[in-house]
Design an enzyme around this catalytic site. Structure first.
Site, PDB file in Angstrom:
ATOM      1  N   HIS A  74       0.819  -1.211   0.000  1.00  0.00           N
ATOM      2  CA  HIS A  74       0.000   0.000   0.000  1.00  0.00           C
ATOM      3  C   HIS A  74       0.858   1.268   0.000  1.00  0.00           C
ATOM      4  O   HIS A  74       2.036   1.251   0.348  1.00  0.00           O
ATOM      5  CB  HIS A  74      -0.934   0.007   1.214  1.00  0.00           C
ATOM      6  CG  HIS A  74      -0.198   0.018   2.525  1.00  0.00           C
ATOM      7  ND1 HIS A  74       0.376   1.154   3.059  1.00  0.00           N
ATOM      8  CD2 HIS A  74       0.070  -0.986   3.404  1.00  0.00           C
ATOM      9  CE1 HIS A  74       0.954   0.857   4.211  1.00  0.00           C
ATOM     10  NE2 HIS A  74       0.787  -0.434   4.447  1.00  0.00           N
TER      11      HIS A  74
ATOM     12  N   GLU B 229      -2.587  -7.413   7.301  1.00  0.00           N
ATOM     13  CA  GLU B 229      -1.315  -7.374   8.003  1.00  0.00           C
ATOM     14  C   GLU B 229      -1.377  -8.218   9.279  1.00  0.00           C
ATOM     15  O   GLU B 229      -2.467  -8.568   9.771  1.00  0.00           O
ATOM     16  CB  GLU B 229      -0.971  -5.912   8.329  1.00  0.00           C
ATOM     17  CG  GLU B 229       0.351  -5.678   9.047  1.00  0.00           C
ATOM     18  CD  GLU B 229       1.560  -6.134   8.246  1.00  0.00           C
ATOM     19  OE1 GLU B 229       1.817  -7.367   8.243  1.00  0.00           O
ATOM     20  OE2 GLU B 229       2.242  -5.290   7.646  1.00  0.00           O
TER      21      GLU B 229
END
Length: 214
Positions: free
Chosen positions: A13, A88
């Site tokens: 990201h 994550e």
């Protein structure tokens, strides 16, 4: 019958304020900052200009990944699917901690984090082993689902590190050997038996230095 190779393009990201502050984000839903939004647009423009073709696009549902993936979906003309297995690692008590303060504010969790204890869940989070098992299972499932295809996957630095370890054979106990810059392109392939790292940490499209994984 030989397994047709699956090609993955992995994207971390764009930048968030917490990246810049060197805070562990984990599964906290931190948005892109203005720089991260620019990176997402630059990335999408570069992928479109290069004429990369993909058969599927997946993203972590956390918005820093999802908002990086939205411009890519437009660039490659694909629907965007989210997969919670690509989130994550949950860092437990360490989530939100600044790396330069964590040894003082969370000494026990910091010790386990720094030592890369494979089974320690950092007090309510996810152990390295559990995280690795989740990510390896997710990417193997995608490889089986998309045999012989090209898959674009937007996720997080820790996720990309776990996939790199799977492809390269680097043990989980070892400290990270590679950089994972924001909005970088990272290419791997899987032929049904072996993983191969084809190109890693390509940030030429950004025209600047992107932050490494926090």
């Amino acid at each position: 019958m030989p397994h047709l190779a699956t090609r993955f393009c992995l994207v971390r990201h764009g930048e968030t304020d917490w990246n810049a502050e060197r805070r562990l984000q984990g599964q906290l839903d931190i948005p892109l900052n203005a720089q991260g939004q620019r990176q997402a647009r630059q990335l999408a423009d570069a992928v479109a200009a290069a004429g990369h073709r993909f058969d599927a696009l997946y993203s972590s549902p956390l918005r820093r990944a999802f908002d990086t993936a939205v411009p890519l979906a437009h660039a490659v003309g694909l629907p965007l699917a989210t997969d919670a297995a690509l989130m994550e690692r949950h860092f437990g008590a360490m989530q939100g901690a600044r790396l330069d303060e964590a040894a003082r504010t969370h000494p026990a969790a910091w010790a386990a984090y720094s030592e890369r204890s494979l089974q320690h869940d950092l007090y309510g989070g996810e152990s390295i082993q559990a995280f690795a098992d989740r990510i390896h299972g997710a990417v193997r499932q995608l490889a089986n689902t998309h045999r012989g295809q090209r898959v674009l996957l937007v996720a997080h630095g820790g996720v990309l590190d776990m996939i790199y370890r799977l492809a390269s054979g680097q043990p989980l106990q070892g400290q990270r050997m590679i950089v994972v810059p924001n909005a970088s392109l990272n290419w791997l392939s899987f032929d049904g038996e072996r993983w191969q790292v084809d190109l890693w940490a390509d940030t030429r499209h950004l025209g600047e230095t992107a932050l490494d994984e926090i």
